[in-house]
Design a protein around this motif. Structure first.
Motif, mmCIF file in Angstrom:
data_model
loop_
_atom_site.group_PDB
_atom_site.id
_atom_site.type_symbol
_atom_site.label_atom_id
_atom_site.label_comp_id
_atom_site.label_asym_id
_atom_site.label_seq_id
_atom_site.Cartn_x
_atom_site.Cartn_y
_atom_site.Cartn_z
ATOM 1 N N ARG A 1 0.853 -1.185 0.000
ATOM 2 C CA ARG A 1 0.000 0.000 0.000
ATOM 3 C C ARG A 1 0.888 1.233 0.000
ATOM 4 N NH1 ARG A 1 -3.971 -2.456 4.665
ATOM 5 N NH2 ARG A 1 -4.878 -4.103 3.362
ATOM 6 N N SER B 1 3.643 8.370 5.906
ATOM 7 C CA SER B 1 2.516 8.634 6.808
ATOM 8 C C SER B 1 2.994 8.926 8.236
ATOM 9 C CB SER B 1 1.534 7.453 6.812
ATOM 10 O OG SER B 1 0.800 7.394 5.609
ATOM 11 N N TRP C 1 -2.025 8.428 4.992
ATOM 12 C CA TRP C 1 -2.991 7.331 4.903
ATOM 13 C C TRP C 1 -4.380 7.798 5.332
ATOM 14 C CZ3 TRP C 1 -4.648 3.570 2.446
ATOM 15 C CH2 TRP C 1 -5.393 2.525 2.988
#
Length: 418
Positions: free
Chosen positions: A367, A374, A381
């Protein structure tokens, strides 16, 4: 450490008998996977202990939402188990940085995993690896085979075919084309943007470009998947804006929706709850002939508590985790959670076998917001949750969504600052 020894043997321990000390080892595994308790107790651990009768292991999970806090408290108090189940990337990196996880760099078993897997549990510079990779989940679309046969549609391979299938299902009128809501927001990012996005930003190539600062979240490859998401709304059914994740699961398993955008982590539950045949298809290619990329997201690993009094025995278990025996055993015991090792394995569940077969033709990626990008505020995210839901709901344009992500990231992440 518990001892199952006679007083005579105990006396020999006092004289420094290393062999008896090893025989006394009883390990504890900390984990958040409380739904897997019986699988570990009845299948996985007995297989290891059969080959290592002098090592006893207990699997002691904590509820997922409580795991991080509970584990940190145990580690701080010196009461944590010998083996620590690791979430990917920054959470486990923080534990390693605090000295709670042992550096496993140099373990022979790590050679059985690709760098993409080890990267989820390594320092940014790759100088230390602190958890042995265990499993990944693969994103894709699960569908109702009976509904597809009834309507007369086939699993789509391209985006154009995908839209044609959605149109036919909607025209038929007996099924909601796709079961997904936007109430909880994270599904919009995880099951939407991260599901189809790698096809457009070219998997690891695009993800690493954002980390390096050589690519921008406003580049075409990052805007295009938002444009696809913007077309989903009319196919999600009435009231999808107020539909939660459990609502979507129920709609699908009750047979009211034909397609469920999601991933392999749903397999066990859907096998249990659905009374129709299940199938899966890959995220559609943008166009015929394009290269295939899948979100094959590193999800779970296991590391060694740096303060464990049973490190030698614990290392035996970690070495076993890199074998084909463990890869096949775990991947079959927990369908939809696939070993990250390089071994060729056979799966008994046909839906799980379909998901893992995509690795042969597609390039795997994590991902895109999972590593490094993040760590600041705003959290990339969490921002993806919001803008993905907004785009599907028609409240934000694809370009505006990309602009918001880029603005947020460049406000704190130096490689992205202009």
């Amino acid at each position: 450490m518990k001892h199952y020894l006679s007083s005579g043997i105990a006396a020999s321990l006092l004289l420094g008998s290393a062999s008896f000390a090893f025989a006394a080892s009883e390990l504890t595994i900390e984990s958040w996977r409380n739904d897997d308790l019986s699988i570990w107790q009845e299948t996985i651990l007995p297989a290891f202990m059969k080959a290592h009768p002098d090592i006893k292991i207990k699997f002691t999970p904590t509820a997922p939402v409580q795991y991080n806090a509970a584990l940190n408290a145990k580690l701080e108090g010196g009461t944590a188990g010998d083996l620590i189940t690791c979430r990917p990337f920054d959470g486990s990196l923080d534990l390693y940085s605090k000295g709670y996880l042992k550096n496993l760099q140099g373990m022979a078993t790590l050679d059985n995993f690709p760098d993409s897997a080890k990267g989820a549990w390594s320092t940014d510079d790759g100088s230390a690896t602190f958890c042995v990779p265990m499993a990944a989940v693969i994103h894709g679309f699960i569908y109702n085979k009976d509904a597809f046969a009834e309507i007369g549609v086939e699993p789509p391979k391209t985006q154009a075919e995908f839209m044609a299938v959605l149109d036919k299902i909607k025209e038929d009128g007996n099924y909601i084309p796709m079961a997904m809501g936007t109430l909880d927001q994270w599904e919009s990012a995880a099951m939407g943007y991260q599901n189809i996005g790698p096809m457009y930003w070219k998997g690891e190539e695009g993800r690493k470009a954002i980390v390096a600062g050589t690519g921008k979240l406003t580049d075409e490859g990052w805007v295009k998947p938002f444009e696809v998401l913007a077309s989903w709304g009319p196919y999600l059914g009435d009231g999808y804006e107020a539909q939660s994740y459990p609502d979507s699961q129920t709609l699908f398993t009750l047979g009211r929706a034909a397609i469920y955008p999601s991933g392999s982590w749903e397999i066990a539950g859907f096998n249990r709850d659905a009374d129709f045949k299940l199938g899966a298809f890959r995220p559609p290619l943008p166009a015929e002939g394009d290269s295939c990329y899948i979100s094959d997201h590193t999800d779970i690993g296991i590391g060694l508590n740096a303060a464990s009094p049973n490190a030698e025995a614990a290392m035996k278990f970690l070495e076993w985790m890199g074998t084909k025996e463990f890869a096949e055993l775990y991947s079959n015991a927990v369908p939809g959670f696939f070993s990250l090792s390089k071994h060729e394995i056979s799966l008994s569940d046909p839906l799980a076998d379909e998901f893992i077969s995509w690795r042969k033709d597609c390039q795997s990626t994590n991902r895109s917001a999972a590593q490094i990008v993040s760590r600041g505020t705003p959290n990339l995210w969490n921002e993806m949750w919001v803008v993905s839901a907004n785009v599907i709901n028609g409240k934000q344009s694809p370009q505006d969504a990309a602009n918001q992500l880029q603005k947020g990231l460049s406000s704190w992440y130096e490689p992205q600052m202009d």
